[in-house]
Design an enzyme around this catalytic site. Structure first.
Site, PDB file in Angstrom:
ATOM      1  CD  GLU A 123      -3.088  -0.946   2.189  1.00  0.00           C
ATOM      2  OE1 GLU A 123      -3.015  -0.039   3.027  1.00  0.00           O
ATOM      3  OE2 GLU A 123      -4.027  -1.766   2.145  1.00  0.00           O
ATOM      4  CD  GLU A 165      -3.862  -5.654   3.904  1.00  0.00           C
ATOM      5  OE1 GLU A 165      -4.688  -4.781   4.231  1.00  0.00           O
ATOM      6  OE2 GLU A 165      -2.635  -5.491   3.992  1.00  0.00           O
TER       7      GLU A 165
HETATM    8  C1  LIG Z   1      -6.321   1.537   7.789  1.00  0.00           C
HETATM    9  C2  LIG Z   1      -6.489   0.033   7.998  1.00  0.00           C
HETATM   10  C3  LIG Z   1      -7.327  -0.134   9.262  1.00  0.00           C
HETATM   11  O1  LIG Z   1      -6.702  -0.037  10.352  1.00  0.00           O
HETATM   12  O2  LIG Z   1      -8.505  -0.353   9.156  1.00  0.00           O
HETATM   13  O3  LIG Z   1      -7.099  -0.497   6.805  1.00  0.00           O
HETATM   14  C4  LIG Z   1      -7.192  -1.923   6.702  1.00  0.00           C
HETATM   15  C5  LIG Z   1      -5.828  -2.561   6.886  1.00  0.00           C
HETATM   16  O4  LIG Z   1      -4.932  -2.225   5.841  1.00  0.00           O
HETATM   17  C6  LIG Z   1      -3.613  -2.782   6.030  1.00  0.00           C
HETATM   18  O5  LIG Z   1      -2.795  -2.565   4.942  1.00  0.00           O
HETATM   19  C7  LIG Z   1      -3.012  -2.129   7.235  1.00  0.00           C
HETATM   20  O6  LIG Z   1      -1.695  -2.626   7.479  1.00  0.00           O
HETATM   21  C8  LIG Z   1      -3.889  -2.513   8.401  1.00  0.00           C
HETATM   22  O7  LIG Z   1      -3.494  -1.922   9.609  1.00  0.00           O
HETATM   23  C9  LIG Z   1      -5.293  -2.022   8.191  1.00  0.00           C
HETATM   24  O8  LIG Z   1      -5.213  -0.590   8.127  1.00  0.00           O
END
Ligand SMILES: C[C@@]1(C(=O)O)OC[C@H]2O[C@@H](O)[C@H](O)[C@@H](O)[C@H]2O1
Length: 468
Positions: free
Chosen positions: A163, A373
């Site tokens: 990301e 993801e």
């Molecule tokens: C912003 C957020 C969240 O905390 O909801 O999105 C979903 C998920 O994405 C991942 O790439 C991050 O490492 C993880 O921490 C999450 O981060």
């Protein structure tokens, strides 16, 4: 119909969010070890000093993954565990930990799927320019090669960066991630190019060195759609797709930047240095990517930002909910009353995933894809001591339905990794936003407990998704 035998049912984590042991066994300080301790930066001052102690409990956690029947575990390597200062001396204890983690996966027939960079940069590099500095770019190439050499005999799936848009935009525009800069647009675009160029160099090294396995990158995938039938909204959606998708996917998969973007940047004075040599490297590496990793949570429903409203700059406003002005102020996302959303205002739209994947196929051909993801951030209900995360089961089932449909329509989707295998630290939301199949009891020594979704996913894997 079942998913193909080769399809990987997985789940994911990230080093800073699960490991803890932030200063153990020779690990260097990371940018997040420092940034998370700045007043107000994280929810309730949470940080990854302990996280969920995966560093000490990885055997128990991987045994649970094996019980669930996971085909693959996607995790990230903490760069400062390998190179405490980012470059220079390797930390043998860091190599040892990941050897043990990988061996534990292999022991349980779980395929390790490794992310090299999931945002925890050695602080020594961050404080010396971070991703704007040539030292960091060179150091990442060295770190990547060290990992290929140390673990490449057992690790056959590599992701360079997770990301890019999140760690660069939050770091240089929103101030919500390290280095905490605000509206530094010039460096934002230069750093994007620096990261993509470094990815290309690492891919070329991986292939030229004869390492076995496949390599790619993981990007956010939030396809933009006009929120209404106004021409201005269609234009806004096209702009959003250019600056939030094609700006990221083109340099990786085509080896070039979208002309629309380059023209805009030149007009704004944000154009980055793109030498002929850089361009050659991007073009050479593009066809060598073995896959693209896609992190899908939600689409964007956009309208033009004709109110010239400025984006709110706060931690909460940076947690991705719909209804925000875009980073460049050109468009804004809107919440549509007829659609459904998570508690954090993220739209729940499995169908938009499939629509978006067909958009990508039109742009890039039928490229191999892993959904690296997808998951539901929620506050899971606990009833009579059981974690009844029915909403997560429904969310993942609905998304897997559209993944399966995509596979049946000929899209080359090779796997699905739920975010996250276990409840873990959310960068900006602390521990209140849960994603896992495995609950972690912060009131009882971080003890693990299987959620309803653990048993549901176990059955999906055992039946290869036949009943999805
Ligand atoms: C912003 C957020 C969240 O905390 O909801 O999105 C979903 C998920 O994405 C991942 O790439 C991050 O490492 C993880 O921490 C999450 O981060």
């Amino acid at each position: 119909m079942k998913f193909p035998e080769s399809f990987l049912f997985g789940a994911a984590s990230a080093s800073y969010q699960v490991e803890g042991a932030w200063d153990e066994d020779g690990k260097g300080v990371s940018n997040w070890d420092v940034f998370s301790k700045i007043e107000g930066k994280t929810y309730q001052g949470t940080n990854g000093d302990v996280a969920v102690d995966h560093y000490h409990r990885y055997k128990e956690d991987i045994a649970l993954m094996a019980e669930m029947g996971l085909d693959s575990y996607r995790f990230s390597i903490s760069w400062p565990r390998i190179y405490p200062n980012g470059d220079g001396e390797v930390n043998p204890k860091g190599i040892e930990f990941y050897n043990n983690l990988i061996d534990e996966c292999i022991k349980h027939d779980i395929i390790p799927f490794v992310t090299l960079y999931h945002w925890d940069l050695p602080q020594e590099l961050e404080k010396n320019g971070g991703w704007t500095s040539q030292r960091t770019l060179k150091a990442f190439e060295q770190y990547a090669d060290t990992c290929f050499a140390a673990f490449g005999d057992r690790v056959k799936h590599w992701i360079t960066f997770n990301e890019t848009v999140v760690f660069v935009r939050h770091g240089y525009i929103f101030g919500a991630h390290p280095p905490g800069l605000i509206n530094d647009f010039k460096n934002y675009y230069q750093v994007l190019h620096n990261v993509f160029l470094t990815h290309a160099k690492v891919v070329l090294n991986f292939k030229n060195s004869g390492y076995k396995g496949d390599i790619g990158i993981t990007h956010v995938f939030s396809p933009a759609f006009p929120a209404d039938d106004k021409q201005s909204s269609k234009k806004a959606a096209d702009h959003a797709n250019m600056f939030d998708t094609f700006l990221y996917y083109d340099p990786i998969l085509k080896g070039t930047y979208p002309e629309y973007v380059l023209t805009h940047l030149k007009q704004k004075g944000y154009d980055f240095e793109l030498s002929h040599e850089d361009q050659e490297i991007l073009l050479k590496a593009a066809p060598l990517n073995d896959f693209i990793g896609i992190n899908y949570y939600q689409p964007m429903r956009v309208i033009a930002n004709d109110s010239s409203a400025a984006r709110e700059l706060s931690r909460e406003a940076s947690t991705g909910g719909a209804g925000a002005v875009s980073y460049d102020g050109v468009y804004q996302t809107v919440k549509v009353p007829t659609l459904s959303y998570t508690k954090w205002g993220w739209e729940i739209s499995p169908e938009a995933l499939l629509d978006g994947l067909h958009l990508l196929k039109e742009q890039y051909g039928n490229i191999p894809i892993y959904i690296t993801e997808n998951g539901l951030g929620d506050e899971d209900p606990i009833i009579d001591g059981e974690i009844k995360d029915t909403a997560r089961i429904e969310y993942i089932e609905e998304h897997l339905k559209f993944v399966k449909k995509g596979v049946s329509e000929g899209l080359d989707i090779q796997g699905y990794f739920a975010w996250s295998v276990i409840d873990l630290l959310s960068w900006l939301n602390g521990y209140k936003k849960q994603y896992g199949f495995i609950y972690v009891d912060h009131a009882d020594h971080l003890n693990r407990k299987k959620k309803d979704s653990f048993y549901w996913y176990q059955n999906v894997i055992a039946t290869r998704g036949e009943n999805i």
